[in-house]
Every structure is written in structure tokens, then in C-alpha cells.
Design an enzyme around this catalytic site. Sequence first.
Site, PDB file in Angstrom:
ATOM      1  N   ASP A 127      43.881  44.268  41.444  1.00 13.03           N
ATOM      2  CA  ASP A 127      45.472  44.880  42.572  1.00 13.03           C
ATOM      3  C   ASP A 127      44.909  43.490  43.457  1.00 13.03           C
ATOM      4  O   ASP A 127      45.412  42.737  44.628  1.00 13.03           O
ATOM      5  CB  ASP A 127      46.173  45.621  43.346  1.00 13.03           C
ATOM      6  CG  ASP A 127      46.384  46.565  42.558  1.00 13.03           C
ATOM      7  OD1 ASP A 127      46.755  46.095  41.218  1.00 13.03           O
ATOM      8  OD2 ASP A 127      47.528  47.757  43.509  1.00 13.03           O
ATOM      9  N   ARG A 279      45.317  46.998  32.425  1.00 13.04           N
ATOM     10  CA  ARG A 279      44.052  46.726  33.075  1.00 13.04           C
ATOM     11  C   ARG A 279      43.285  47.213  31.538  1.00 13.04           C
ATOM     12  O   ARG A 279      42.386  47.564  32.425  1.00 13.04           O
ATOM     13  CB  ARG A 279      44.437  48.344  34.050  1.00 13.04           C
ATOM     14  CG  ARG A 279      45.347  47.998  35.271  1.00 13.04           C
ATOM     15  CD  ARG A 279      44.768  49.687  35.958  1.00 13.04           C
ATOM     16  NE  ARG A 279      45.144  50.595  34.915  1.00 13.04           N
ATOM     17  CZ  ARG A 279      44.954  51.729  36.152  1.00 13.04           C
ATOM     18  NH1 ARG A 279      45.848  51.656  37.761  1.00 13.04           N
ATOM     19  NH2 ARG A 279      45.189  52.643  35.413  1.00 13.04           N
TER      20      ARG A 279
END
Length: 345
Positions: A127, A279
Site C-alpha cells: 500500500d 501481493r
Amino acid sequence: MRVGILTAGGDCPGLNAVIRAAARRLLTHGHEPVGLRRGYRGLAEREHMRLDGQSVSGILHLGGTILSTSNYNPFREPNGVEKVNAAQAADELDAVIAIGGEHTMMITRRVQEELGIPVVGVPKTIDNDVTQTDYTFGFDTAVQIATDAIDRLHTTAQSHDRVMLLEVMGRNTGWIAVFAGIAGGADGILIPELELTVEEIAANVKRRHERGKSFSIIVVAEGAELAFESGERRLVRTSEEVDAYGYPRLGGIATALAIELEQRTGFESRVTSLGHIQRGGTPTATDRLLATRYGAHAADLVMAGDTGRMVALHGTEMTSVPLSAVEGIKTVDLRYLEIARTFFG
Ligand code: F6P
């Protein structure tokens, strides 16, 4: 020195590169790195893993973490603090290198301040929302994956005259959405930092199509709210569950927005949600380099006795900041969104 190394919070491309760099740096100087399994649980429960030259070999390019990870917080678990104190005494760890996001950094600060264990933090998250550092490792990989997805979505968007919505991660901030949106040439970006109503987005899409464009690509960060001119706001989530840090399980805003857009514009609107694909897998070269620099610097700080700090990237410089300064969330620099807007509508 015996130095514990742990990974906490969500997995992220580059974790293994940090573990490898920190461990190799310590080994080179005659110290003993110790892998603590599943985040702070490994420290409390004394779940260790040998980190020698062999166990950290061949992991630089691997996603995930060889140490496994969890959201275990010793300050919240029953007897967590007592367990950490007992383990620390039994295992004689001289310091801990903790790799994680903003919550891990807060826990890590308390571990040194309240339990007296010397610590160094390494900022991780796709993020990119950890404060006091320009970039976290893992972010570049996620941006690349999202950009590749936008490139591929262009094909169907253009061939079928569709509005394609891409939902990316970013629960508090829209860094991935904005960077991938610019790199992929998105026609609209929705992020938590800046409210855009459904009506405004629909108007942008209509304007673009009136200009002769037959398709649009809109990137949506999962943490953005669905907002209406009427003042109604909705955070879209996949379940009522919250994680150990109290965060809701997000997902689905792009689908909710697509339904609204199709109704208001009449254009067929379809959704792709990247989820944990962002991810997973191998880190980019940029993330491997950053993770390696972070890991080596964290080990150097520990060996110098300069603890209570988080390694940080400032410009191109590898440096560190006190953990006490790592507070809150680093939101998107809206100048990036201003550039992205040049290409909307
Ligand atoms: O913080 C990284 C992140 O991938 C967020 O973008 C996302 O909201 C969250 O983690 C998801 O976490 P989990 O895999 O625990 O649901």
C-alpha cells in the site's frame, strides 16, 4: 549477537529479500540471526527457525516469507507480554529486526520502550502508506501487476466498447490506484483520499464517450467509499469480519460502482478485482534492490547498537528514523492525481 528476525502483517513481495540481506549481513560479521516464525507469535511462543547461509540461499526472488507471518500482537494476546519477557530471557536475543506495516511498527516501538528489547523496524506494505519513508518495498511490484492488468483490460474495453473497472488494493490510501492508473493510462481513478460521487464519475465517462471514445478504464482503490450526490456514503466490504488490527475485510466497491455507472450511462460496465494477486509472486528488480538495502541497513543499525529506529528511504538515500516518529498513515500526494486527471474525461 543473537538477532531475531520476524515478518508480521500481510505478506508482501520482497520479504524474503529483506530476511536474506539482514541475515547475510549479520552472518558476515560473525553474528547469529534467528528466524522468529509467524511474526511476534514466534518471539512469544519461541517458534524459531535456523537462519544460516543455506536457509537464506535462493530466496531473493521468492514471494511470501520463509518465516510465515501473522497479526499476533503481544500487547493484546492473553499473557503475551509475559511470554515475550520469558522468551527473551530464555533465548537471550540481543535485538529483533521486525519487518511489517504501520501496526507492526507501533508494536515494535512498544517492544523496545516497554519491554526493553532493542528493535529495528523495516517498513513493508504494497500500500506504500507507512509514514517517514518515501517508499515501502512491495509497492513497486503491486503497481507493476496492476499496470499489466490495465494494459490487458484495454484490449477488451476497446474491442467491446465497454467501461472496465479495475479494483486494486489500498485500504487507507490510493497509492497503487494512482501510480498504476497513471502508468496504465486510466480514464478515471477513485481513491480513499479524495471523494468523487457516482454522479461525477458517470458524467466523466459520458463526456469521454461524447468526445468519440467508445470505452473507458477506471481504477478503483478498495478503500474508497461509494459516494452519492445525496450525501449517502458506503464502504463496501466482503464480510463483517475485522482483522486483528480492527480493519474491515474490504472488496467489492468496483462491482457496486459498475452497477451504478451502467444504470446512469447506459454503457456496459465490467469489473476485474486483482485482490491478493497484487501481493503474490516474485518481486520486481526495484523491490529486490530496496528490500536488500533495507535488510542490510537494519542489520548495520543493530550491530551499531542504534536501535529503536525504522530504516527509511529518503530520496535515494538509505537512512533511518526513530520509531516514535512513525505515526499515522502516509496518504497520496495529490499532485500525482492532478497529473492523472489530465487524461480523464
Ligand atoms: O495492507 C496491505 C493489504 O494488502 C491491503 O491493501 C488490504 O486491504 C489488506 O492488506 C488485506 O489484508 P488481508 O489479506 O489480511 O485480508
